[in-house]
Design a protein around this motif. Structure first.
Motif, PDB file in Angstrom:
ATOM      1  N   ASN A 161       0.831  -1.210   0.000  1.00 31.63           N
ATOM      2  CA  ASN A 161       0.000   0.000   0.000  1.00 31.63           C
ATOM      3  C   ASN A 161       0.863   1.256   0.000  1.00 31.63           C
ATOM      4  O   ASN A 161       0.566   2.226  -0.693  1.00 31.63           O
ATOM      5  CB  ASN A 161      -0.930   0.017   1.209  1.00 31.63           C
ATOM      6  N   PHE A 162       1.934   1.245   0.752  1.00 30.46           N
ATOM      7  CA  PHE A 162       2.845   2.373   0.828  1.00 30.46           C
ATOM      8  C   PHE A 162       3.522   2.631  -0.514  1.00 30.46           C
ATOM      9  O   PHE A 162       3.835   3.760  -0.859  1.00 30.46           O
ATOM     10  CB  PHE A 162       3.896   2.100   1.921  1.00 30.46           C
ATOM     11  N   MET A 163       3.739   1.577  -1.299  1.00 30.35           N
ATOM     12  CA  MET A 163       4.485   1.679  -2.560  1.00 30.35           C
ATOM     13  C   MET A 163       3.595   1.633  -3.809  1.00 30.35           C
ATOM     14  O   MET A 163       4.058   1.329  -4.898  1.00 30.35           O
ATOM     15  CB  MET A 163       5.537   0.575  -2.626  1.00 30.35           C
ATOM     16  N   LEU A 164       2.338   1.963  -3.670  1.00 28.11           N
ATOM     17  CA  LEU A 164       1.415   1.899  -4.806  1.00 28.11           C
ATOM     18  C   LEU A 164       1.833   2.770  -5.985  1.00 28.11           C
ATOM     19  O   LEU A 164       1.512   2.459  -7.124  1.00 28.11           O
ATOM     20  CB  LEU A 164       0.000   2.298  -4.369  1.00 28.11           C
ATOM     21  N   SER A 165       2.548   3.836  -5.745  1.00 32.21           N
ATOM     22  CA  SER A 165       2.937   4.731  -6.838  1.00 32.21           C
ATOM     23  C   SER A 165       4.262   4.330  -7.486  1.00 32.21           C
ATOM     24  O   SER A 165       4.762   5.017  -8.366  1.00 32.21           O
ATOM     25  CB  SER A 165       3.027   6.177  -6.334  1.00 32.21           C
ATOM     26  N   GLU A 166       4.835   3.224  -7.066  1.00 29.06           N
ATOM     27  CA  GLU A 166       6.130   2.762  -7.586  1.00 29.06           C
ATOM     28  C   GLU A 166       5.939   1.659  -8.622  1.00 29.06           C
ATOM     29  O   GLU A 166       4.922   0.979  -8.639  1.00 29.06           O
ATOM     30  CB  GLU A 166       7.003   2.242  -6.438  1.00 29.06           C
TER      31      GLU A 166
END
Length: 170
Positions: free
Chosen positions: A47-52
């Motif tokens: 969830n923290f890395m959804l934009s990666e």
């Protein structure tokens, strides 16, 4: 990001002649659920890395609850005990392969997968799960090599994303 989990001492117990259970009369201890926290950790980091475009999460598993093959262990009295990798009583590997969409273990899955469905694109972030398939302890050198490989992959993805961003702004 890496996490190491040990669950299941059946190999050591059998080799040492230790019996388990309420009456100390069993070769195998029913698998526990301590590993469930790893599934939660994977989801939270995803969830923290959804934009990666990458997901450099590595999970190292060891212990008899993560066998990938059937093994035979000899007790001190000479009796051979088989640990079946597909035993529901023993194995907990399936609890974690669900977190990586059933993709293969012992594989670098750092680069996100993009699946097309009708007019949508779905991104899959899969943890790279590595198991000592015979219940042994991890060699730290081997762990280092895996972490280095995934770090290198992660940096390549970041470099590619940066290049794409720079060239699209021209």
């Amino acid at each position: 990001m890496a996490e190491a989990k040990h669950q299941g001492k059946d190999v050591e117990n059998i080799k040492n002649g230790i019996q388990v259970g309420t009456n100390n009369d069993q070769d195998l201890m029913a698998a526990g659920n301590a590993i469930e926290r790893s599934h939660k950790n994977i989801s939270e980091i995803a969830n923290f890395m959804l934009s990666e475009s990458h997901f450099p999460y590595i999970l190292f598993l060891e212990g008899s609850n993560f066998l990938t093959e059937t093994i035979s262990i000899t007790r001190p009295d000479g009796r051979v005990v088989n640990l079946e990798y597909n035993s529901g009583m023993l194995n907990r590997l399936d609890r974690l392969t669900a977190a990586n969409y059933g993709m293969p273990i012992d594989t670098n899955l750092c680069v996100n997968k993009f699946i097309k469905h009708k007019n949508k694109t779905i991104m899959l972030q899969a943890a790279s799960i590595y198991s000592q398939g015979r219940g042994e302890r991890w060699d730290t050198k081997k762990m280092y090599e895996i972490m280095l490989e995934i770090s290198t992959t992660s940096l390549k993805v970041l470099g590619s994303d940066l290049f794409t961003q720079i060239t699209s702004n021209k």
